[in-house]
Design a protein around this motif. Structure first.
Motif, PDB file in Angstrom:
ATOM      1  N   ARG A 108    -105.624   6.929  29.134  1.00 20.03           N
ATOM      2  CA  ARG A 108    -105.862   6.754  27.695  1.00 20.03           C
ATOM      3  C   ARG A 108    -107.128   5.898  27.519  1.00 20.03           C
ATOM      4  O   ARG A 108    -107.150   4.952  26.741  1.00 20.03           O
ATOM      5  CB  ARG A 108    -104.668   6.057  27.045  1.00 20.03           C
ATOM      6  CG  ARG A 108    -103.326   6.745  27.229  1.00 20.03           C
ATOM      7  CD  ARG A 108    -102.403   6.389  26.055  1.00 20.03           C
ATOM      8  NE  ARG A 108    -102.233   4.946  25.935  1.00 20.03           N
ATOM      9  CZ  ARG A 108    -101.181   4.266  26.431  1.00 20.03           C
ATOM     10  NH1 ARG A 108    -100.259   4.925  27.121  1.00 20.03           N
ATOM     11  NH2 ARG A 108    -101.069   2.961  26.277  1.00 20.03           N
ATOM     12  N   LEU A 109    -108.171   6.239  28.268  1.00 25.06           N
ATOM     13  CA  LEU A 109    -109.337   5.354  28.354  1.00 25.06           C
ATOM     14  C   LEU A 109    -109.971   5.107  26.993  1.00 25.06           C
ATOM     15  O   LEU A 109    -110.247   3.963  26.623  1.00 25.06           O
ATOM     16  CB  LEU A 109    -110.363   5.917  29.326  1.00 25.06           C
ATOM     17  CG  LEU A 109    -111.640   5.085  29.502  1.00 25.06           C
ATOM     18  CD1 LEU A 109    -111.316   3.671  29.965  1.00 25.06           C
ATOM     19  CD2 LEU A 109    -112.583   5.771  30.495  1.00 25.06           C
ATOM     20  N   GLU A 124    -107.935   2.748  25.006  1.00 23.42           N
ATOM     21  CA  GLU A 124    -107.965   1.390  25.577  1.00 23.42           C
ATOM     22  C   GLU A 124    -109.267   0.676  25.208  1.00 23.42           C
ATOM     23  O   GLU A 124    -109.263  -0.511  24.858  1.00 23.42           O
ATOM     24  CB  GLU A 124    -107.817   1.451  27.106  1.00 23.42           C
ATOM     25  CG  GLU A 124    -106.448   1.871  27.585  1.00 23.42           C
ATOM     26  CD  GLU A 124    -105.497   0.705  27.685  1.00 23.42           C
ATOM     27  OE1 GLU A 124    -104.947   0.301  26.638  1.00 23.42           O
ATOM     28  OE2 GLU A 124    -105.310   0.158  28.795  1.00 23.42           O
ATOM     29  N   VAL A 125    -110.358   1.416  25.268  1.00 22.09           N
ATOM     30  CA  VAL A 125    -111.652   0.806  24.917  1.00 22.09           C
ATOM     31  C   VAL A 125    -111.663   0.408  23.443  1.00 22.09           C
ATOM     32  O   VAL A 125    -112.059  -0.710  23.082  1.00 22.09           O
ATOM     33  CB  VAL A 125    -112.799   1.790  25.240  1.00 22.09           C
ATOM     34  CG1 VAL A 125    -114.129   1.309  24.645  1.00 22.09           C
ATOM     35  CG2 VAL A 125    -112.934   1.972  26.744  1.00 22.09           C
ATOM     36  N   ARG A 126    -111.183   1.292  22.591  1.00 18.33           N
ATOM     37  CA  ARG A 126    -111.165   0.974  21.162  1.00 18.33           C
ATOM     38  C   ARG A 126    -110.229  -0.212  20.876  1.00 18.33           C
ATOM     39  O   ARG A 126    -110.525  -1.075  20.043  1.00 18.33           O
ATOM     40  CB  ARG A 126    -110.717   2.200  20.356  1.00 18.33           C
ATOM     41  CG  ARG A 126    -111.708   3.366  20.404  1.00 18.33           C
ATOM     42  CD  ARG A 126    -111.334   4.451  19.398  1.00 18.33           C
ATOM     43  NE  ARG A 126    -112.063   5.708  19.601  1.00 18.33           N
ATOM     44  CZ  ARG A 126    -113.359   5.896  19.268  1.00 18.33           C
ATOM     45  NH1 ARG A 126    -114.051   4.877  18.728  1.00 18.33           N
ATOM     46  NH2 ARG A 126    -113.958   7.060  19.485  1.00 18.33           N
ATOM     47  N   VAL A 172    -117.108   6.119  27.885  1.00 22.10           N
ATOM     48  CA  VAL A 172    -116.960   4.792  27.264  1.00 22.10           C
ATOM     49  C   VAL A 172    -118.062   4.581  26.222  1.00 22.10           C
ATOM     50  O   VAL A 172    -117.806   4.071  25.131  1.00 22.10           O
ATOM     51  CB  VAL A 172    -116.987   3.691  28.344  1.00 22.10           C
ATOM     52  CG1 VAL A 172    -116.970   2.300  27.706  1.00 22.10           C
ATOM     53  CG2 VAL A 172    -115.815   3.848  29.306  1.00 22.10           C
ATOM     54  N   ARG A 173    -119.249   5.045  26.517  1.00 24.57           N
ATOM     55  CA  ARG A 173    -120.367   4.928  25.577  1.00 24.57           C
ATOM     56  C   ARG A 173    -120.042   5.610  24.233  1.00 24.57           C
ATOM     57  O   ARG A 173    -120.369   5.109  23.168  1.00 24.57           O
ATOM     58  CB  ARG A 173    -121.634   5.527  26.174  1.00 24.57           C
ATOM     59  CG  ARG A 173    -122.898   5.438  25.319  1.00 24.57           C
ATOM     60  CD  ARG A 173    -123.491   4.059  25.188  1.00 24.57           C
ATOM     61  NE  ARG A 173    -122.683   3.146  24.430  1.00 24.57           N
ATOM     62  CZ  ARG A 173    -122.799   1.813  24.519  1.00 24.57           C
ATOM     63  NH1 ARG A 173    -123.664   1.274  25.348  1.00 24.57           N
ATOM     64  NH2 ARG A 173    -122.058   1.018  23.779  1.00 24.57           N
ATOM     65  N   ALA A 174    -119.343   6.732  24.345  1.00 23.41           N
ATOM     66  CA  ALA A 174    -118.975   7.489  23.136  1.00 23.41           C
ATOM     67  C   ALA A 174    -117.862   6.792  22.349  1.00 23.41           C
ATOM     68  O   ALA A 174    -117.660   7.075  21.172  1.00 23.41           O
ATOM     69  CB  ALA A 174    -118.526   8.899  23.527  1.00 23.41           C
ATOM     70  N   ALA A 175    -117.160   5.882  23.020  1.00 21.96           N
ATOM     71  CA  ALA A 175    -115.990   5.258  22.375  1.00 21.96           C
ATOM     72  C   ALA A 175    -116.289   3.905  21.751  1.00 21.96           C
ATOM     73  O   ALA A 175    -115.481   3.377  20.984  1.00 21.96           O
ATOM     74  CB  ALA A 175    -114.876   5.091  23.414  1.00 21.96           C
ATOM     75  N   THR A 176    -117.452   3.312  22.087  1.00 18.35           N
ATOM     76  CA  THR A 176    -117.721   1.965  21.584  1.00 18.35           C
ATOM     77  C   THR A 176    -119.221   1.714  21.472  1.00 18.35           C
ATOM     78  O   THR A 176    -120.015   2.343  22.171  1.00 18.35           O
ATOM     79  CB  THR A 176    -117.100   0.902  22.525  1.00 18.35           C
ATOM     80  OG1 THR A 176    -117.380  -0.415  22.016  1.00 18.35           O
ATOM     81  CG2 THR A 176    -117.691   0.988  23.929  1.00 18.35           C
TER      82      THR A 176
END
Ligand code: DX5
Length: 216
Positions: free
Chosen positions: A15-16, A19-21, A54-58
């Motif tokens: 659920r990466l 988790e980042v969000r 991760v870049r796309a999520a934060t």
């Protein structure tokens, strides 16, 4: 007050994005991404595709730690994937100036890493050159290890030299740090604290990060 950089190595990777969000909403300052090649360290983890995800999520700064035997060969893919800080191990770098310049040529902030057994003198000459020095407080390879207290004098030495030479170089520590043992590293001079299991293994990320930030 230190910056907190949760390491996604300890996140629920299935659920990466979530988790980042969650850690961003919980007050994380950076996202730390542990890249391992199974050769320089005894674990194989994640590549540029994960950094892209991760870049796309934060929009938080991505702090990419290359635990690779030949890190300079991989700088471009990680830079292109969205890394902001790219850290390479001093133990495998012969020409430090060239290595830092190579990372900077992609518009990224360049950092040097030293393992617990590597003397701080191998990186202290670069305090006015590197964007950051990452001092390992565990032997790299896995999350969930114990904090190695003997690295604290290395942090203190770097702080002393930064003050003497007016360096703005950041000092980061990784880690083995939980809320229960958080104070030592920032008090010794760490500007950024990586926390993998210290954040992701806790039930309330916001409470954990707040406790870490107020622990000093
Ligand atoms: C260790 C990594 C650290 C580690 C942090 O090889 O570089 O970033 O994952 O995880 P914890 O905080 O659980 O030690």
């Amino acid at each position: 007050m230190p910056l907190i950089a949760p390491s996604i190595l300890a996140a629920k990777l299935g659920r990466l994005e979530e988790e980042v969000r969650l850690v961003e909403a919980a007050g994380a300052d950076w996202i730390h991404i542990d890249v391992m090649d199974g050769h320089f360290v005894p674990n194989l983890t994640m590549g540029p595709a994960i950094v892209e995800a991760v870049r796309a999520a934060t929009t938080l700064p991505l702090d990419v730690h290359l635990m690779l035997t030949n890190p300079l060969e991989m700088v471009k893919p990680f830079a292109d994937a969205g890394a902001d800080y790219i850290s390479v191990h001093r133990e495998v770098i012969e020409d430090v100036e060239s290595a830092l310049g190579h990372i900077e040529s992609f518009g990224k902030k360049a950092a040097l890493v030293i393992n617990p057994g590597t003397p701080v003198e191998t990186v202290s000459p670069y305090l006015s050159r590197a964007a950051m020095i990452l001092v390992m407080s565990v032997n790299p390879g896995f999350a969930g290890q114990g904090f190695i207290e003997s690295v604290l004098p290395k942090l203190e030495r770097l702080r002393e030299l930064k003050q003497r030479y007016g360096s703005s170089c950041l000092v980061e520590v990784a880690t083995g740090i939980k809320t229960s043992n958080m104070g030592g590293a920032p008090r010794a001079g760490a500007d950024v604290v990586v926390a993998g299991s210290g954040v992701f293994a806790t039930p309330d990320y916001r409470a954990t990060i707040a406790a870490m930030k107020s622990a000093t």
